[in-house]
Motif scaffolding. Sequence first.
Motif, PDB file in Angstrom:
ATOM      1  N   LEU A  54       0.826  -1.197   0.000  1.00  0.00           N
ATOM      2  CA  LEU A  54       0.000   0.000   0.000  1.00  0.00           C
ATOM      3  C   LEU A  54       0.867   1.256   0.000  1.00  0.00           C
ATOM      4  O   LEU A  54       0.563   2.228  -0.707  1.00  0.00           O
ATOM      5  CB  LEU A  54      -0.931   0.011   1.208  1.00  0.00           C
ATOM      6  N   ALA A  55       1.931   1.263   0.798  1.00  0.00           N
ATOM      7  CA  ALA A  55       2.803   2.432   0.841  1.00  0.00           C
ATOM      8  C   ALA A  55       3.366   2.743  -0.544  1.00  0.00           C
ATOM      9  O   ALA A  55       3.416   3.903  -0.970  1.00  0.00           O
ATOM     10  CB  ALA A  55       3.939   2.208   1.842  1.00  0.00           C
ATOM     11  N   ILE A  56       3.772   1.708  -1.271  1.00  0.00           N
ATOM     12  CA  ILE A  56       4.300   1.899  -2.620  1.00  0.00           C
ATOM     13  C   ILE A  56       3.200   2.361  -3.565  1.00  0.00           C
ATOM     14  O   ILE A  56       3.402   3.246  -4.402  1.00  0.00           O
ATOM     15  CB  ILE A  56       4.969   0.608  -3.117  1.00  0.00           C
ATOM     16  N   ASP A  57       2.016   1.765  -3.441  1.00  0.00           N
ATOM     17  CA  ASP A  57       0.883   2.202  -4.267  1.00  0.00           C
ATOM     18  C   ASP A  57       0.613   3.692  -4.067  1.00  0.00           C
ATOM     19  O   ASP A  57       0.387   4.432  -5.031  1.00  0.00           O
ATOM     20  CB  ASP A  57      -0.369   1.398  -3.917  1.00  0.00           C
ATOM     21  N   LEU A  58       0.621   4.131  -2.824  1.00  0.00           N
ATOM     22  CA  LEU A  58       0.365   5.537  -2.538  1.00  0.00           C
ATOM     23  C   LEU A  58       1.487   6.426  -3.079  1.00  0.00           C
ATOM     24  O   LEU A  58       1.233   7.527  -3.580  1.00  0.00           O
ATOM     25  CB  LEU A  58       0.208   5.749  -1.031  1.00  0.00           C
ATOM     26  N   PRO A 291      -9.747   3.867  -1.446  1.00  0.00           N
ATOM     27  CA  PRO A 291     -10.119   4.617  -0.231  1.00  0.00           C
ATOM     28  C   PRO A 291      -8.919   5.242   0.468  1.00  0.00           C
ATOM     29  O   PRO A 291      -9.022   6.342   1.017  1.00  0.00           O
ATOM     30  CB  PRO A 291     -10.815   3.576   0.649  1.00  0.00           C
ATOM     31  N   SER A 292      -7.772   4.570   0.443  1.00  0.00           N
ATOM     32  CA  SER A 292      -6.568   5.140   1.049  1.00  0.00           C
ATOM     33  C   SER A 292      -6.160   6.417   0.330  1.00  0.00           C
ATOM     34  O   SER A 292      -5.806   7.420   0.974  1.00  0.00           O
ATOM     35  CB  SER A 292      -5.410   4.142   0.990  1.00  0.00           C
ATOM     36  N   SER A 293      -6.199   6.377  -0.992  1.00  0.00           N
ATOM     37  CA  SER A 293      -5.835   7.563  -1.769  1.00  0.00           C
ATOM     38  C   SER A 293      -6.770   8.723  -1.465  1.00  0.00           C
ATOM     39  O   SER A 293      -6.337   9.882  -1.368  1.00  0.00           O
ATOM     40  CB  SER A 293      -5.868   7.237  -3.268  1.00  0.00           C
ATOM     41  N   MET A 294      -8.045   8.428  -1.288  1.00  0.00           N
ATOM     42  CA  MET A 294      -9.014   9.470  -0.961  1.00  0.00           C
ATOM     43  C   MET A 294      -8.730  10.056   0.416  1.00  0.00           C
ATOM     44  O   MET A 294      -8.783  11.278   0.610  1.00  0.00           O
ATOM     45  CB  MET A 294     -10.438   8.907  -1.013  1.00  0.00           C
ATOM     46  N   ILE A 295      -8.418   9.199   1.374  1.00  0.00           N
ATOM     47  CA  ILE A 295      -8.103   9.667   2.723  1.00  0.00           C
ATOM     48  C   ILE A 295      -6.870  10.569   2.700  1.00  0.00           C
ATOM     49  O   ILE A 295      -6.851  11.653   3.296  1.00  0.00           O
ATOM     50  CB  ILE A 295      -7.872   8.466   3.664  1.00  0.00           C
ATOM     51  N   VAL A 296      -5.827  10.126   2.007  1.00  0.00           N
ATOM     52  CA  VAL A 296      -4.588  10.908   1.953  1.00  0.00           C
ATOM     53  C   VAL A 296      -4.813  12.231   1.232  1.00  0.00           C
ATOM     54  O   VAL A 296      -4.313  13.281   1.647  1.00  0.00           O
ATOM     55  CB  VAL A 296      -3.458  10.104   1.277  1.00  0.00           C
ATOM     56  N   ASP A 297      -5.585  12.189   0.153  1.00  0.00           N
ATOM     57  CA  ASP A 297      -5.853  13.419  -0.588  1.00  0.00           C
ATOM     58  C   ASP A 297      -6.577  14.440   0.290  1.00  0.00           C
ATOM     59  O   ASP A 297      -6.231  15.625   0.313  1.00  0.00           O
ATOM     60  CB  ASP A 297      -6.686  13.110  -1.829  1.00  0.00           C
TER      61      ASP A 297
END
Length: 325
Positions: A54-58, A291-297
């Motif tokens: 996930l960290a790499i994906d982000l 969802p992770s990308s949305m949270i980080v954004d």
Amino acid sequence: MNKALSLSSAAAAGKLVAPLVGNFQGSFNMEQFFRRKDKVVFVMGATGTGKSRLAIDLATRFPAEIVNADKIQVYEGLDVVTNKVTDEERRGITHHLLGSIDPYSNFSSHDFTHHASDAIESILARDRLPIIAGGSNSYIEALVDDYSEFRFRYDFCFLWVDVSLPILHNFVSDRVDQMVDGGFVEEVREIFDPKGDYSYGIKRAIGVPELHDYLKAERDGADERTLLILLELAISKIKDNTCLLALRQWQKIRRLQNKRNWNLQRLDATGAFLTDNENSHPVWEKNVVEPSSMIVDKFLHNDTRRITTTVFSPEPVHHAAAVSR
């Protein structure tokens, strides 16, 4: 305009403002007080849940670099045993504190705090986002709660990659078999210590002490049947201890969530572990990455509205074939 209102608006925008009290005495740095905090993202989870993935994906979606927070992966060597991400898996993303520490030293939580802080500042100096990823929650807790300046200097967001424990236990058990096929025993053989001192450095890695009896018997010239039995016992212990580690990590994350109010954003990756390799990627993308990308954004753009993440689905009886880290 009212001076207090003007000050509040400027501070919220991250602008530097002059102090209202002209005769303020002491060493308090008003410029530092009103500076906009830098952003740091944490990716947490038990072993095998996909934190590194996930960290790499982000980091491919945001300009970011990754700081490893795994207390065994910080050491140089035993890449298979410690399940480090390969160069190919890193996809060109810069990693810090991954396989860079003397394997025969003791890298404490205090050491991690010092080195991680330096890494964070170097990443921010390049106008990139620091992503702290790893399963050693004692490292993360030390950085966030014991390092006195951390909360003052940074805003942070916690992502918790979670997988149903029975499913995860099946997965990590299968992963041990894959690691054995990939050279696990050969790596441990290279650092075998006949004295059996596994109290420091990389020798504390799961798999190193468990293989001691097998490697000692091999060195002493034991017969093939005895070696086979000892190897099977060692592999069974490695699986049990890896599952126990996953449970303890999960329990520690729950304690951090409940007692320290860290506001962990939980992402249920179970579905990706219940899908065969060919189809697991779309499920991972939908349930975890998007969802992770949305949270980080939202975090990066100061949208503080809480995001409700998914919850566990009912426990299926089959287990994951997907490969994660």
